[in-house]
Scaffold this active site. Sequence first.
Site, PDB file in Angstrom:
ATOM      1  N   GLU A 199       0.830  -1.267  -0.072  1.00 51.36           N
ATOM      2  CA  GLU A 199       0.103  -0.077  -0.037  1.00 51.36           C
ATOM      3  C   GLU A 199       0.788   1.119  -0.147  1.00 51.36           C
ATOM      4  O   GLU A 199       0.413   2.302   0.271  1.00 51.36           O
ATOM      5  CB  GLU A 199      -0.803  -0.091   1.301  1.00 51.36           C
ATOM      6  CG  GLU A 199      -2.076  -1.155   1.052  1.00 51.36           C
ATOM      7  CD  GLU A 199      -2.795  -1.180   2.169  1.00 51.36           C
ATOM      8  OE1 GLU A 199      -2.635  -0.285   3.321  1.00 51.36           O
ATOM      9  OE2 GLU A 199      -4.020  -1.760   2.226  1.00 51.36           O
ATOM     10  N   ASP A 235      -3.419  -0.531  11.886  1.00 53.32           N
ATOM     11  CA  ASP A 235      -4.379  -1.728  11.367  1.00 53.32           C
ATOM     12  C   ASP A 235      -3.738  -2.930  11.844  1.00 53.32           C
ATOM     13  O   ASP A 235      -2.389  -3.217  11.317  1.00 53.32           O
ATOM     14  CB  ASP A 235      -4.595  -1.769  10.079  1.00 53.32           C
ATOM     15  CG  ASP A 235      -5.612  -2.878   9.634  1.00 53.32           C
ATOM     16  OD1 ASP A 235      -5.849  -3.669  10.540  1.00 53.32           O
ATOM     17  OD2 ASP A 235      -5.751  -3.102   8.429  1.00 53.32           O
ATOM     18  N   LYS A 331     -15.596  -1.411   2.887  1.00 58.79           N
ATOM     19  CA  LYS A 331     -14.935  -1.804   1.482  1.00 58.79           C
ATOM     20  C   LYS A 331     -16.011  -2.450   0.599  1.00 58.79           C
ATOM     21  O   LYS A 331     -16.544  -3.501   0.927  1.00 58.79           O
ATOM     22  CB  LYS A 331     -13.916  -2.917   2.004  1.00 58.79           C
ATOM     23  CG  LYS A 331     -12.668  -2.364   2.515  1.00 58.79           C
ATOM     24  CD  LYS A 331     -11.755  -3.583   2.887  1.00 58.79           C
ATOM     25  CE  LYS A 331     -10.416  -3.083   3.552  1.00 58.79           C
ATOM     26  NZ  LYS A 331      -9.748  -4.304   4.181  1.00 58.79           N
TER      27      LYS A 331
HETATM   28  P1  PGA Z   1      -6.181  -5.964   2.464  1.00 61.00           P
HETATM   29  O1  PGA Z   1      -6.061  -5.406   3.761  1.00 61.00           O
HETATM   30  O2  PGA Z   1      -6.970  -5.004   1.285  1.00 61.00           O
HETATM   31  O3  PGA Z   1      -5.302  -6.698   1.946  1.00 61.00           O
HETATM   32  O4  PGA Z   1      -7.501  -7.129   2.643  1.00 61.00           O
HETATM   33  C1  PGA Z   1      -6.194  -4.182   4.008  1.00 61.00           C
HETATM   34  C2  PGA Z   1      -6.752  -3.969   5.271  1.00 61.00           C
HETATM   35  O5  PGA Z   1      -6.649  -5.093   6.244  1.00 61.00           O
HETATM   36  O6  PGA Z   1      -7.321  -3.021   5.715  1.00 61.00           O
HETATM   37 ZN    ZN Z   2      -7.803  -4.060   7.828  1.00 64.22          ZN
END
Ligand code: PGA
Ligand code: ZN
Length: 412
Positions: A199, A235, A331
């Site tokens: 990220e 996180d 999400k």
């Molecule tokens: P992921 O992680 O997109 O790899 O699931 C992001 C998160 O845990 O916030």
């Molecule tokens: Zn997360």
Amino acid sequence: MARITSLKGRLLYNSRGSKTIEIDVITDTKHIGRVCASSGASVGKHEAMSFPDNKPEKSLEILKTNEKKFIGLDPSNLKSIHETLRTIDSTPNYSKIGGSVAFSLTIASIDAASKSEGIPIFKLLTKDSDLRFPFPLGNILGGGAHAGPGTPDIQEILVCATGSKTIRDAIEVNFAVHKELGKILAKKDTGFTNGRGDEGGWAPKLDNDEALELSAKACEQLGFTLGKEVSLGVDFASTTQWNESRKKYVYNRAGFENTPEEQIDFVSEIIKKYKLAYAEDAVHEEAFDEMSILTERFPKVLIVGDDLLVTNTEILKNAVKKKACNAAILKVNQAGSLYDAIEFAKEASKNNIKLITSHRSGESSDSHISHIGIATKSKMLKIGVVGGERIAKLNELLRISEYDLIRGMAEI
Ligand code: PGA
Ligand code: ZN
């Protein structure tokens, strides 16, 4: 009102170089709504399945077979797009067609409607006129499932310019902290390669404590007081550490283990020591009771459920009953369709659960979630600090600021 005349799906790649899909929604007004699906690395057990049998090709095949069902629909009518999709796949986790189709198709429809009506996406998604900018929340140091061996067990150390009065300032403060931390890391370790995790956060060889210590130092060296102008967040993505058979959190890289009780103390110490404004998935995805202890203990900190809730309205209702969190990650692709995600957002708002709209670690260069974060009245927008696919979302916020339709920053 526009009408959908055709759909087109294609196989593309995300920021990790993994296969994904993109869907075009084409209207009679000759506009194209286009969305490329993102995907996660630390995936919650109960979230929507990205592709049937892990095969994006299969999703595209099913979409093609069913294309006709969408022809003639109004692309701004999210409910009818969602319901039509549900006639093809009624499984709770979109295991038949793939959550990525639900994600791309519903957002691309709104994108097409936005283009044909000349109205920005965030305005199409809400009738509310009292809109604010969510605070960008960005990854400055990555470990866990997002970075290689030697990095911290903790998945993400995040920065948020909680004292900023404008969206541009909030973005610039995050850049400054990320940059300052890079300098500190290079000074501390002459072997530091400037390597970054999935990220965009730095991925140094450090244990959890050192990583937090240096992140705090980066903020302070810039003259910021932690918890005021700038706040840190973490996180923990604790499901990664949780060993179900031993009932312990195993911190392989740092070399220690926590019982569930010790995990609560471990997290509490970090929240206090670094004045965290934000703690996500501090315990594993099914530990609702332990989450409630933290929520009660830290009423002023965002105690956030990500893998815990997986943007699932029924799970959220249970979490509300148990007072397991005061904030929730949104999400869209955990839920499936944008319609599902907006239903989740409504339930969260009704129950005073603060929302944080979030990217995935495997992203596209799309920026629709910046609009979704505003329309759902999210307090924060977790979209990273650097990396082209992260910057795309930050830059979209600056474009949105030109509309003059948004009154300042959210109240956290
Ligand atoms: P992921 O992680 O997109 O790899 O699931 C992001 C998160 O845990 O916030
Ligand atoms: Zn997360």
